[in-house]
Design an enzyme around this catalytic site. Structure first.
Site, PDB file in Angstrom:
ATOM      1  N   LYS A 278      36.424  63.315 -16.252  1.00  0.00           N
ATOM      2  CA  LYS A 278      35.915  62.282 -15.323  1.00  0.00           C
ATOM      3  C   LYS A 278      35.640  62.953 -13.988  1.00  0.00           C
ATOM      4  O   LYS A 278      36.244  63.966 -13.660  1.00  0.00           O
ATOM      5  CB  LYS A 278      36.973  61.192 -15.120  1.00  0.00           C
ATOM      6  CG  LYS A 278      36.423  59.889 -14.587  1.00  0.00           C
ATOM      7  CD  LYS A 278      35.885  59.039 -15.729  1.00  0.00           C
ATOM      8  CE  LYS A 278      35.226  57.754 -15.246  1.00  0.00           C
ATOM      9  NZ  LYS A 278      34.980  56.849 -16.397  1.00  0.00           N
TER      10      LYS A 278
ATOM     11  N   ASP B  55      29.396  55.539 -14.064  1.00  0.00           N
ATOM     12  CA  ASP B  55      30.613  54.721 -13.927  1.00  0.00           C
ATOM     13  C   ASP B  55      30.347  53.856 -12.690  1.00  0.00           C
ATOM     14  O   ASP B  55      29.187  53.683 -12.305  1.00  0.00           O
ATOM     15  CB  ASP B  55      31.866  55.610 -13.764  1.00  0.00           C
ATOM     16  CG  ASP B  55      33.170  54.817 -13.938  1.00  0.00           C
ATOM     17  OD1 ASP B  55      33.530  54.521 -15.084  1.00  0.00           O
ATOM     18  OD2 ASP B  55      33.821  54.462 -12.924  1.00  0.00           O
TER      19      ASP B  55
HETATM   20  P1  NDP Z   1      29.196  48.960 -11.537  1.00  0.00           P
HETATM   21  O1  NDP Z   1      29.210  49.792 -10.327  1.00  0.00           O
HETATM   22  O2  NDP Z   1      27.928  48.712 -12.242  1.00  0.00           O
HETATM   23  O3  NDP Z   1      29.863  47.541 -11.244  1.00  0.00           O
HETATM   24  C1  NDP Z   1      31.157  47.417 -10.759  1.00  0.00           C
HETATM   25  C2  NDP Z   1      31.408  45.959 -10.425  1.00  0.00           C
HETATM   26  O4  NDP Z   1      32.770  45.768 -10.073  1.00  0.00           O
HETATM   27  C3  NDP Z   1      30.582  45.491  -9.235  1.00  0.00           C
HETATM   28  O5  NDP Z   1      30.290  44.129  -9.389  1.00  0.00           O
HETATM   29  C4  NDP Z   1      31.526  45.732  -8.065  1.00  0.00           C
HETATM   30  O6  NDP Z   1      31.269  44.906  -6.959  1.00  0.00           O
HETATM   31  C5  NDP Z   1      32.857  45.401  -8.697  1.00  0.00           C
HETATM   32  N1  NDP Z   1      33.898  46.240  -8.074  1.00  0.00           N
HETATM   33  C6  NDP Z   1      33.962  47.576  -8.049  1.00  0.00           C
HETATM   34  N2  NDP Z   1      35.010  48.010  -7.374  1.00  0.00           N
HETATM   35  C7  NDP Z   1      35.636  46.920  -6.945  1.00  0.00           C
HETATM   36  C8  NDP Z   1      36.787  46.717  -6.188  1.00  0.00           C
HETATM   37  N3  NDP Z   1      37.522  47.739  -5.711  1.00  0.00           N
HETATM   38  N4  NDP Z   1      37.162  45.443  -5.955  1.00  0.00           N
HETATM   39  C9  NDP Z   1      36.429  44.408  -6.424  1.00  0.00           C
HETATM   40  N5  NDP Z   1      35.312  44.547  -7.151  1.00  0.00           N
HETATM   41  C10 NDP Z   1      34.922  45.782  -7.406  1.00  0.00           C
HETATM   42  O7  NDP Z   1      30.256  49.640 -12.530  1.00  0.00           O
HETATM   43  P2  NDP Z   1      30.439  49.431 -14.092  1.00  0.00           P
HETATM   44  O8  NDP Z   1      30.094  48.049 -14.488  1.00  0.00           O
HETATM   45  O9  NDP Z   1      29.794  50.566 -14.776  1.00  0.00           O
HETATM   46  O10 NDP Z   1      32.025  49.656 -14.231  1.00  0.00           O
HETATM   47  C11 NDP Z   1      32.961  48.570 -14.233  1.00  0.00           C
HETATM   48  C12 NDP Z   1      34.244  49.037 -14.887  1.00  0.00           C
HETATM   49  O11 NDP Z   1      33.975  49.416 -16.242  1.00  0.00           O
HETATM   50  C13 NDP Z   1      34.914  50.257 -14.266  1.00  0.00           C
HETATM   51  O12 NDP Z   1      36.316  50.135 -14.433  1.00  0.00           O
HETATM   52  C14 NDP Z   1      34.410  51.402 -15.118  1.00  0.00           C
HETATM   53  O13 NDP Z   1      35.273  52.516 -15.062  1.00  0.00           O
HETATM   54  C15 NDP Z   1      34.429  50.741 -16.486  1.00  0.00           C
HETATM   55  N6  NDP Z   1      33.587  51.336 -17.522  1.00  0.00           N
HETATM   56  C16 NDP Z   1      32.264  51.559 -17.351  1.00  0.00           C
HETATM   57  C17 NDP Z   1      31.501  52.080 -18.376  1.00  0.00           C
HETATM   58  C18 NDP Z   1      30.043  52.283 -18.256  1.00  0.00           C
HETATM   59  O14 NDP Z   1      29.416  52.681 -19.233  1.00  0.00           O
HETATM   60  N7  NDP Z   1      29.411  52.021 -17.110  1.00  0.00           N
HETATM   61  C19 NDP Z   1      32.105  52.450 -19.655  1.00  0.00           C
HETATM   62  C20 NDP Z   1      33.498  52.095 -19.775  1.00  0.00           C
HETATM   63  C21 NDP Z   1      34.179  51.573 -18.732  1.00  0.00           C
HETATM   64  P3  NDP Z   1      29.999  45.161  -5.985  1.00  0.00           P
HETATM   65  O15 NDP Z   1      28.831  44.562  -6.699  1.00  0.00           O
HETATM   66  O16 NDP Z   1      30.358  44.466  -4.734  1.00  0.00           O
HETATM   67  O17 NDP Z   1      29.895  46.654  -5.836  1.00  0.00           O
HETATM   68  O1  2IT Z   2      34.709  54.931 -18.605  1.00  0.00           O
HETATM   69  C1  2IT Z   2      33.821  55.302 -19.386  1.00  0.00           C
HETATM   70  O2  2IT Z   2      34.001  55.433 -20.590  1.00  0.00           O
HETATM   71  C2  2IT Z   2      32.481  55.554 -18.823  1.00  0.00           C
HETATM   72  N1  2IT Z   2      32.279  55.383 -17.630  1.00  0.00           N
HETATM   73  C3  2IT Z   2      31.375  56.060 -19.695  1.00  0.00           C
HETATM   74  C4  2IT Z   2      31.474  57.545 -19.878  1.00  0.00           C
HETATM   75  C5  2IT Z   2      30.330  58.196 -20.608  1.00  0.00           C
HETATM   76  O3  2IT Z   2      30.379  59.429 -20.706  1.00  0.00           O
HETATM   77  O4  2IT Z   2      29.411  57.520 -21.072  1.00  0.00           O
END
Ligand code: NDP
Ligand code: 2IT
Length: 445
Positions: A127, A167
């Site tokens: 990561k 992420d």
């Molecule tokens: P994005 O940046 O697309 O969205 C994150 C969302 O969560 C936004 O709406 C953001 O608000 C909100 N957010 C982020 N940080 C905070 C915080 N500290 N307090 C409150 N709200 C918060 O990220 P993702 O959707 O990609 O990721 C969301 C979660 O999923 C994370 O935990 C990530 O690690 C996990 N994840 C992501 C994957 C992926 O493929 N993208 C795969 C597996 C897990 P705002 O709009 O105000 O920024």
């Molecule tokens: O938390 C996760 O699994 C991710 N943000 C996706 C990682 C990836 O390599 O697609």
């Protein structure tokens, strides 16, 4: 005498005292591995399996200087933690958020080892990211940061070495700028990042994969308990990549999603979230949820946090770590919630998880439930290697097969160790077994 698990937990606490999120992730995993470790204690201890799996292969930290639109030089800190490559090249996302520090990247990299193993595909755990805050930055500032970040990161990654992805704060725009810089520095077009645009090696369905995968697993789970998604009320947190596509798939399955949230507030929309509007507000305008409420008469906007107080059958935390606390868990149980599956990484605290499990809620942690994103990243790597692209339907069908398979693997692993229904333990055990087997086979490294 102290058990091997307790010895290593003690050691990890001493060595990483200032990293609460990393300690939380290690504590959860090692505690649930107790039965497996006890059954193999001598072998694992002699080979220092737990000491090795909790110590990253390497942690890279670097300065990221870039020039803002006023001509001012800004400095951020970049990270890449290469945690374990026993079963494949390091794989995991890049988080861009002001809260990022080494402990957070280590917790995410550690969880990625087990998650990636669960996908059944050959990817190790890693990561990275930076404390850079993308909010309010111009496209040129984003590009300047991404180019500087990749200038240093490019020394440590490669299609067969370490393959970063998106992420929090890193989406298609950022991956594009980083890919362009890598290509320029290395003089090489290779699948070094996933989540790429479709015109330069990206995979169809990668954008949707984490959210869709979350729902494929959730559907299988509740199907195995004699229920269906049709007519269920679902509460989702977050309004980013994972939340948006989780909402979309839940609605396609006939459920009603009534909430979303961002870092400043949350929406209750009893008519059901309008995904097209949410995408417009978050993906196109990059605006606050107040704009969603302004455009949608049925929606109520509230400042702060609060989605878990809304009555639901299923809760899907999809924002960030430690966003579902013990009091939230109590509220969910009191309101009759039957199922919690984590779209985010470690959104539920350990005490909240235990409360949900003790009260009969079907709880699946992020390592299993959100593995669809990285699994589809691995499918993107396969397509890059064979220089072909598969259709949306082909990737989506593979994703669904992987998520259904993960559910049955974690269910079986829990049953094998007499912990039926404990999907957290099942996921940690099933993920661990493959990695430990590869580590033992590869000797001391
Ligand atoms: P994005 O940046 O697309 O969205 C994150 C969302 O969560 C936004 O709406 C953001 O608000 C909100 N957010 C982020 N940080 C905070 C915080 N500290 N307090 C409150 N709200 C918060 O990220 P993702 O959707 O990609 O990721 C969301 C979660 O999923 C994370 O935990 C990530 O690690 C996990 N994840 C992501 C994957 C992926 O493929 N993208 C795969 C597996 C897990 P705002 O709009 O105000 O920024
Ligand atoms: O938390 C996760 O699994 C991710 N943000 C996706 C990682 C990836 O390599 O697609």
């Amino acid at each position: 005498m102290m058990s091997y698990v307790d010895e290593v937990l003690e050691l990890v606490k001493q060595k990483n005292a200032s990293e609460p999120e990393f300690l939380q992730a290690v504590t959860e995993v090692l505690n649930s591995l107790r039965p497996v470790v006890e059954a193999n204690e001598e072998l694992y201890k002699k080979n220092a399996i737990l000491e090795r799996i909790t110590e990253p292969d390497r942690m890279i930290m670097f300065r990221v200087p870039w020039v803002d639109d006023k001509g001012q030089v800004q400095v951020n800190r970049g990270y890449r933690v290469q945690f374990n490559n026993a079963i494949g090249p390091y794989k995991g996302g890049l988080r861009l958020h002001p809260s990022v520090n080494l402990g957070i990247i280590k917790f995410l990299g550690f969880e990625q080892i087990f998650k990636n193993s669960l996908t059944s595909l050959p990817i190790g755990g890693g990561k990275g990211g930076s404390d850079f805050d993308p909010k309010g930055k111009s496209d040129r500032e984003i590009m300047a940061f991404c180019q500087s970040f990749m200038t240093e990161l490019s020394k440590y990654i490669g299609a067969d070495v370490d393959v970063p992805a998106g992420d929090i704060g890193t989406g298609a725009r950022e991956i594009g700028f980083m890919f362009g810089q890598y290509k320029r520095i290395k003089g090489m077009f290779e699948g070094v990042l996933t989540g790429k645009g479709l015109t330069y090696g990206g995979s169809l369905a990668r954008t949707e994969a984490t959210g869709y995968g979350l729902l494929y697993l959730t559907e299988e789970l509740i199907k195995c308990h004699g229920e269906s998604m049709e007519g269920k009320t679902v509460v989702v947190s977050g309004a980013g990549n994972v939340a948006i596509y989780a909402t979309q798939k839940a609605q396609q399955m006939g459920a009603k999603v009534v909430t979303c949230s961002d870092s400043t507030g949350w929406i209750y929309d009893p008519e059901g979230i309008d995904v097209a509007l949410l995408k417009e507000v978050k993906e196109v305008k990059r605006a606050r949820l107040t704009e969603y409420a302004a455009a949608r008469p049925s929606a109520q906007y509230h400042e702060g946090r609060g989605v878990w107080q809304i009555k639901c059958d299923i809760a899907l935390p999809c924002a960030t770590q430690n966003e579902l606390l013990l009091d939230d868990a109590k509220q969910l149980v009191a309101n009759g919630c039957k199922c919690v599956c984590e779209g985010a990484n470690m959104p539920t605290t350990i005490d909240a998880t235990e409360y949900l499990q003790a009260n009969g809620v079907w709880f699946v942690g992020g390592k299993a439930a959100n593995a669809g994103g990285v699994a589809t990243s691995a499918l993107e790597m396969s397509q890059n290697s064979e220089r072909l692209s598969w259709s949306f339907e082909e990737v989506d069908a593979k994703l669904k097969g992987i998520m259904v398979n993960i559910y049955h693997n974690i269910d079986d692993a829990a049953k094998r160790y007499g912990m039926e229904g404990n999907y957290v333990a099942g996921a940690n055990i099933a993920g661990f077994e493959k990695v430990v087997n590869a580590m033992l086979a590869q000797g001391v490294c």
